[in-house]
Enzyme design. Structure first.
Site, PDB file in Angstrom:
ATOM      1  N   SER A   1     -11.225  -1.454   0.468  1.00 30.99           N
ATOM      2  CA  SER A   1      -9.878  -1.338   1.038  1.00 30.99           C
ATOM      3  C   SER A   1      -9.789  -1.990   2.406  1.00 30.99           C
ATOM      4  O   SER A   1      -8.750  -2.520   2.781  1.00 30.99           O
ATOM      5  CB  SER A   1      -9.488   0.135   1.173  1.00 30.99           C
ATOM      6  OG  SER A   1      -9.062   0.662  -0.051  1.00 30.99           O
TER       7      SER A   1
ATOM      8  N   ASP B   1       0.847  -1.186   0.000  1.00 32.70           N
ATOM      9  CA  ASP B   1       0.000   0.000   0.000  1.00 32.70           C
ATOM     10  C   ASP B   1       0.885   1.239   0.000  1.00 32.70           C
ATOM     11  O   ASP B   1       2.030   1.171  -0.463  1.00 32.70           O
ATOM     12  CB  ASP B   1      -0.944  -0.026   1.213  1.00 32.70           C
ATOM     13  CG  ASP B   1      -2.278   0.621   0.916  1.00 32.70           C
ATOM     14  OD1 ASP B   1      -2.342   1.855   0.912  1.00 32.70           O
ATOM     15  OD2 ASP B   1      -3.253  -0.108   0.663  1.00 32.70           O
TER      16      ASP B   1
ATOM     17  N   HIS C   1      -3.449   5.533   3.938  1.00 32.99           N
ATOM     18  CA  HIS C   1      -4.309   4.391   3.662  1.00 32.99           C
ATOM     19  C   HIS C   1      -3.752   3.083   4.208  1.00 32.99           C
ATOM     20  O   HIS C   1      -4.454   2.292   4.834  1.00 32.99           O
ATOM     21  CB  HIS C   1      -4.507   4.318   2.146  1.00 32.99           C
ATOM     22  CG  HIS C   1      -5.502   3.337   1.667  1.00 32.99           C
ATOM     23  ND1 HIS C   1      -5.151   2.155   1.057  1.00 32.99           N
ATOM     24  CD2 HIS C   1      -6.851   3.371   1.671  1.00 32.99           C
ATOM     25  CE1 HIS C   1      -6.240   1.508   0.706  1.00 32.99           C
ATOM     26  NE2 HIS C   1      -7.295   2.222   1.061  1.00 32.99           N
TER      27      HIS C   1
END
Length: 911
Positions: free
Chosen positions: A544, A325, A361
């Site tokens: 996600s 990520d 994230h």
């Protein structure tokens, strides 16, 4: 001059799995890499090139890790314009490739499906648009057929002036090659096609460089609101401002999008948020002090049966879950001790932490999978983390190498919550081969490759996942999002490729997980967004979040059976998934699993407990971990016989059972001082534990008598191979640090069977002798005692009733307000039917307005106080009986009383 989008032009397509995929040049967009040794590259260009770059083009961005300057040409006012603007731009790009300070220059492309290839594709389109902007370097990736000899490879390379950069590590006879130009017939796109068309190669792929797109639902929510704005003829900025005026922030703390309510609000300037059901719906936790402060906010763990699975395993450090990520804050308290490996593929350093302000994230994704449980729990808190930072832009050559290296570094599971921004994207052959390398060559157990399961977020664009080459690749696990209400999340993509769904936002609640520490991250430091420090975030979601949740479940599965193969993992997930959503699931006749499926949920919502149980069963090995379970119902009546438990000792031979009225009492370091005869057994300091060997354990009657008034009775078991020193083979079913997860029996009263707290009608009792109030100048109070079946007793008196509540007020006890103070005085065990308060106690307590009392009794003073009974339980302290005192308090010599008072500052105060 031929048109640039002609199918005959070798720059107008590329090959994927043997099929031509059209490429359309983005109007006027191009990239240049300058020679790193040029001090002032633009001044070293020719006059024509300088004008093109400096006057007729606008610099859009700089892609640092590839040293690419991105330009947008605008020749409308220039005398350089020829037949068409695109033709002139392409001609000038070709000229730039011959300039001394330029390493290469190349056009930018958009990945356009065959049926759309003739439509005009503007360079002004946002990167969130349907056809993603792609750049190319001067490199391309080729894998020759295994039977192609080296001299044939050298012949081709020499013919086209191509050089070998390096061999590939994930496919035999594979190479990263460098083209002599960045564009044209000798550029990477044309040469990749030329090599493929020789028939000598498995694949040939230009090194397309694309922007990273994460799959949090925040972006999808914004898009959906913006669509409403477009329909209503409003600007995006106007929408943001109008909704914010009513307390609705689409950039933060928004778990749902109520389109009807928003339209009403946007159409009505006088509307108010309290007229809508569109306010943020995620919980806003307060600050608490327990170790796992926010576990109650993590509803998704129960929804996916994760906490049930923890009864079997919470993971194993040898199982490593890789989060690829935008980086993970590996110094976060949830990751600092369980990070196994980290790497940044932007800076090429062993530091996988976020580098940019927008790199938020990955930390949240990692928390969903493997947060250690300091304040929040990941699904597999005892597994290890591999933190991999994917740069903001990455070429497919580097992407494939990244997968290969993560595999070789020991990943057992890989989670990816990123992909194309929207619309069709075809997975390039080289990346597909690298993923296959993970699936087929990864996770070697006992000398045999078992394969690495890879979870992939399905996407948040409310469209078919089947156009996404990553998530729809048949060998990965495409994960959709479901809600807290077990419905389809409105944004979640759907289609034949969906394997399972996992709980995320989009319903009444969002996901509570980790955030970058402090003011960095989604939560800059507000309890409304998570916690006041800023280490946690309460509004994460999208697919996600769903993908790492499933990755965590796979981590639990591999912890109980590391020999599971990657296809076995997929099959177990499918067969144990729960069918949700109130929709019909159907069996595909071509599906070898024969399990019903639905395009929104795949085989259903993930079931962690079912998957782990099936993994244990599928291994062919019975679980050998000692365990204890209640026999019969999980609810027991106070009027019943003592509870019984079924014991499986596994490899061990002896055990001791502990029970407690509060789960935290199992945490010795933080709550051991609160244990007493009334809330815990065995109290190791006062009772000798009974070492057991039988497969059935019954709680002793005298223990049940004194603990049965609780609402819940928590239990755990310590076991060992023998009672030898050190307890060889020691095991405990619930560790101190996991005390909050201890199993429990619910204790209830069935009508006619229960006994109320402090029942004096059927058991031992104590009552004052004489009439109230008692005179402070009179004799010490006396009490009448009925021991019932018991033989010995101790009386306690206090100046405040709450002092009988040891857990909450035991620390307030002193010589001046309580007797006996167990830590400083030896209690007088009595047998007489009349009890007189000792004179020295009366002297120091008589100044109180009321004197509360209770009695502990037992059959004898033997260890464990058999037949134990108390007239007023700690939990019922407020109802303790008392005697009222009156009369003038005698004047006493304060020089005598003073030193006794001072003692309280030096003595333990807990009872």
């Amino acid at each position: 001059m031929a048109t640039t989008d002609s199918r005959d032009q070798k720059n107008s397509y590329h090959y994927v799995d043997g099929e031509r995929i059209p490429l359309v040049r983005a109007d006027g967009v191009y990239v240049v890499r300058y020679d790193r040794n040029s001090r002032n590259a633009s001044e070293e260009l020719s006059t024509r090139a300088q004008r093109f770059v400096n006057e007729d083009s606008e610099e859009l961005e700089y892609i640092d890790n590839y040293r690419l300057k991105v330009y947008k040409a605008n020749l409308k006012q220039s005398n350089l314009v020829g037949e068409t603007e695109n033709e002139v731009v392409n001609e000038l790009i070709a000229e730039l490739n011959d300039e001394k300070p330029v390493e290469f220059a190349s056009a930018a492309y958009r990945n356009v499906p065959e049926d759309k290839k003739d439509r005009s594709v503007s360079s002004d389109a946002d990167d969130e648009g349907e056809y993603e902007l792609m750049f190319v370097t001067n490199e391309f990736v080729v894998a020759f057929h295994p039977n192609i000899p080296t001299d044939r490879i050298e012949e081709l390379n020499e013919k086209y002036d191509v050089t070998i950069v390096k061999e590939l590590g994930y496919v035999d006879n594979g190479y990263l090659l460098q083209a002599p130009k960045g564009d044209g017939d000798f550029g990477p796109v044309a040469l990749a096609n030329t090599y493929f068309e020789t028939g000598d190669v498995l694949f040939a792929t230009p090194d397309f460089v694309r922007k990273r797109h994460i799959r949090s639902s925040t972006t999808a929510r914004k898009r959906r609101v913006y669509r409403i704005a477009d329909e209503m003829g409003l600007s995006n900025a106007d929408v943001i401002d109008r909704l914010a005026e009513h307390g609705i922030y689409i950039k933060n703390n928004l778990s749902t999008v109520d389109e009807e309510a928003y339209r009403a609000l946007l159409a009505d300037e006088d509307g108010r948020a309290d007229r809508l059901a569109a306010t943020p719906k995620s919980g806003v936790p307060g600050e608490r002090v327990s170790r796992s402060t926010y576990l109650d906010e993590q509803w998704h763990l129960d929804k996916a049966n994760v906490r049930d699975a923890w009864g079997l395993t919470k993971g194993d450090p040898s199982i490593r879950i890789a989060i690829i990520d935008d980086g993970v804050d590996t110094l976060h308290p949830e990751f600092v001790h369980n990070t196994y490996w980290e790497y940044d593929y932007d800076e090429f350093t062993s530091d996988g932490r976020p580098k940019l302000s927008v790199d938020n994230h990955g930390t949240s994704c990692a928390g969903v999978a493997v947060a250690a449980g300091e304040k929040v729990y990941g699904v597999a808190p005892d597994c290890s983390l591999m933190a991999v930072r994917y740069p903001p832009h990455m070429g497919v050559a580097a992407e494939a190498e990244m997968f290969r290296e993560v595999c070789d570094e020991g990943a057992d599971v890989i989670s990816c919550s990123w992909g194309p921004s929207k619309g069709r994207y075809t997975l390039t052959d080289n990346v597909r081969f690298a993923i296959d390398y993970c699936l087929n060559q990864g996770r070697v157990v006992d000398g045999e490759a078992r394969g690495i399961p890879i979870t992939w977020a399905a996407g948040n664009d409310d469209e078919s996942v089947d156009t996404d080459g990553y998530a729809s690749y048949e060998s990965v696990i495409a994960v959709a999002a479901s809600t807290s209400e077990d419905t389809h999340a409105w944004y979640s993509e759907y289609g034949d490729a969906i394997w399972v769904a996992a709980p995320s936002n989009g319903g009444q609640r969002a996901i509570f997980t980790t955030d970058r520490q402090g003011s960095d991250g989604y939560n800059t430091g507000s309890t409304a967004d998570g916690d006041a420090v800023g280490n946690y975030f309460n509004d994460f979601g999208g697919t996600s979040s769903a993908a790492p949740l499933v990755a965590g479940v796979i981590g639990l599965m591999l912890s109980v059976d590391p020999e599971l193969r990657q296809p076995d993992v997929k099959e177990i997930l499918a067969k144990t998934a729960a069918q949700i959503g109130g929709v019909s699931y159907a069996v595909d006749p071509d599906d070898p699993l024969g399990v019903p499926r639905h395009p929104e949920f795949g085989y259903g919502r993930i079931d962690a407990r079912g998957a782990v149980e099936e993994s244990i069963g599928g291994s062919g090995v019975e679980s050998t971990e000692p365990s204890i379970e209640s026999i019969g119902s999980a609810t027991v009546d106070r009027g019943d016989s003592p509870p019984q438990f079924s014991v499986d000792l596994g490899p061990n031979a002896v055990y001791v059972v502990e029970v407690a009225t509060r789960a935290e009492l199992f945490d010795d370091a933080n709550h051991g001082g609160e244990r007493s005869l009334e809330n815990f057994y065995p109290v190791w300091a006062t009772e000798s534990p009974d070492y057991q060997t039988a497969s059935t354990y019954a709680l002793p009657a005298h223990v049940w008598d004194r603990l049965e008034e609780t609402d819940e009775l928590y239990y755990r078991m310590h076991s060992a191979e023998s009672t030898a020193a050190g307890w060889p083979g020691y095991h405990v079913t619930t560790a101190d640090t996991d005390s909050e997860f201890a199993p429990a029996l619910t204790v209830t009263d069935t009508e006619g069977n229960g006994r109320p707290a402090s029942d004096t009608s059927t058991g031992p009792s104590i009552e004052p002798i004489g009439t109230e109030p008692f005179d402070r100048e009179g004799e010490t109070p006396q009490f009448s005692v009925d021991l019932g079946p018991n033989a010995v007793y101790v009386v306690e008196v206090a100046t405040r009733a709450e002092l009988f509540d040891d857990a909450n007020h035991g620390g307030e006890r002193s010589l001046e307000n309580f007797y006996p103070v167990w830590a400083t005085e030896s209690p007088d065990y009595q047998t007489a039917s009349t009890y007189a308060l000792p004179a020295h106690v009366w002297e120091r307590l008589e100044e109180a307005d009321e004197l509360y009392y209770r009695m502990h009794s037992a059959e004898s003073t033997a260890a464990g106080w058999p037949g134990y009974h108390v007239t007023t339980h700690d939990a019922d302290a407020e109802n303790a009986p008392s005697v009222t005192l009156a009369g003038r308090a005698p004047r006493r010599d304060r020089t005598i009383r003073g030193p006794e008072r001072d003692r309280r500052h030096h003595l333990p105060m807990s009872g």
